[in-house]
Design a protein around this motif. Sequence first.
Motif, PDB file in Angstrom:
ATOM      1  N   ASP A 332      42.639  50.875  25.282  1.00 25.01           N
ATOM      2  CA  ASP A 332      42.375  51.565  24.340  1.00 25.01           C
ATOM      3  C   ASP A 332      42.611  50.105  22.895  1.00 25.01           C
ATOM      4  O   ASP A 332      43.926  50.016  22.592  1.00 25.01           O
ATOM      5  N   ASN A 333      41.344  49.945  22.541  1.00 26.64           N
ATOM      6  CA  ASN A 333      41.595  48.148  21.561  1.00 26.64           C
ATOM      7  C   ASN A 333      41.294  49.259  20.344  1.00 26.64           C
ATOM      8  O   ASN A 333      40.364  49.486  19.677  1.00 26.64           O
ATOM      9  N   PRO A 334      42.587  48.925  19.632  1.00 25.21           N
ATOM     10  CA  PRO A 334      42.435  49.246  18.373  1.00 25.21           C
ATOM     11  C   PRO A 334      41.627  48.511  17.299  1.00 25.21           C
ATOM     12  O   PRO A 334      42.182  47.574  17.506  1.00 25.21           O
ATOM     13  N   THR A 364      38.261  52.506  17.651  1.00 23.82           N
ATOM     14  CA  THR A 364      38.173  52.606  19.297  1.00 23.82           C
ATOM     15  C   THR A 364      38.005  51.799  20.171  1.00 23.82           C
ATOM     16  O   THR A 364      36.803  52.337  20.467  1.00 23.82           O
ATOM     17  N   ARG A 366      36.571  50.079  23.833  1.00 22.51           N
ATOM     18  CA  ARG A 366      36.682  50.033  25.488  1.00 22.51           C
ATOM     19  C   ARG A 366      35.877  48.415  25.767  1.00 22.51           C
ATOM     20  O   ARG A 366      34.862  49.420  25.634  1.00 22.51           O
TER      21      ARG A 366
END
Length: 506
Positions: A332-334, A364, A366
């Motif tokens: 999960d890339n914030p 988030t 992905r």
Amino acid sequence: MAGIKQTPRQRLVNMMYLVLVALLALNVSNEVLNAFRTVKESLENTTNSFAITAENTMSAFESAMENDPNKTKPFYDKARLAQQYTNELYTYIEGLKKEIENVVGMDEETGYINAPGDLDAVNQVLLRETGTSKGAELKAKIRETKEKLFALIPEADRSKVSIPLEAEDPEKGAKKWEHVMFESVPATAGLTILAKLQTDAKNAEVEISRYLLTAINASDFKFDVLEPAVVAPTSYVLTGQPYQAQIFLTASNSTQQPDVLVNGQKLPVQGNKAIFTATHTTPGVYEYKGTIRVPSPDGTVKEYPFSQSYQVSAPTAVVSADKMNVLYIGVDNPISVSVPGIPRESIRASINSGSLSGGNGSYTARVSQAGTAVISVSAEVGGEVRSLGTQTFRVRTVPPPIPKFGGINSGTLSASVAKVQPGVFAVLENFDFDMKFTVTRFTMIISRRRADPFVQTASSNALTPQMKQALNTVAAGDVVAIDDIYVKGGDGTNRKLEQGIAIRIQ
């Protein structure tokens, strides 16, 4: 004198005296009757003057209708009704006058009635009918007209308007109004009384019309201070977005300060302006409501409610490293998105490869394929969605974890520690994302002095019983090597680690 014998001369003198007295009486009667006629003509002239005034008032209404029909029409319609009511009464009275004139007859040359002193004509027309007399009917019409006229104006203002239409029965005595006014009066007097009532009707029309004409602007505010004002929805616009502002004159009365209440609290007013101040420690959208109270010229207090909202944002600084815009596969890339001057809830973001979830500036991302991904940002500005730009990110796989045995990847390990280890682990070091790796396979090689090497492969991260047995026999100087390590990441992918483990037992 009746018993005294009179000479012919004396009888002649007495006869002349009687004739003189009769002539004097006749002259007085004619003078009175002529006076009634004069008064009647004067009343008719006054009625004509009132009629002209009424016409001028209606002309003023016509002009007001052209300038401001919405504001004027309610008063104009009432003025028309007042004209209708008084004309109906005037016409009815005119009919009674014609009936009296028909009874006594008219002199075609002079235009005067033939028998101005006739004491029966008025009674015959107004009082001697069977059932309801026309005098009683006239009384009822006068009362009805007065009530209709008063109904055209607010009850609170009726004392300010004089309507000279009176037809009330005396408080004492058996005679009704119609008998008091018309019983046994000469024809010319009856006509004069009716002319007076017609004058009163026209006078009443003028009074009501003037009041209604004045009432059009009675509640208008008077201002002596004019100031320019510029009101814009925002002072911050984006390139390509039009800047809009309302520019107008504000008007106020320097002698009357308004009362300004916000959220129930009265604000101090200076120069007809109130200043509202609020401080917040939490970001968000805040709303306030209030009322401005101003005394109007008609004595009432006008209330003008208002409401407004504003947004409080925490101070932010956007700092980015141009070479670190990376998205990692499987985690999960914030992503934080903000646009100065635009509320976060109005911002929208999307990605061309992968998925982007969230909102209000926090998302988030992905991704599943190495390469690049583009995040596009838009926002609702001025009622339409506008594109605000894009940002390109590099998409990379998560760095390989470090395999460890006994908490180390290489170096020395005591035999006692090696003998109690449960298995092999893969640790992702110096990586901010929450990514777990599980060892799914590895091969252990133990090189011992004066013995053949021990080689065995495990299909999980746990040591096999044979591996544990072999580790129980290690001594100082032996070497434990772990190679051919496979791991499975949190994204479900499997990979073989290039790096192995080499430990010397001490």
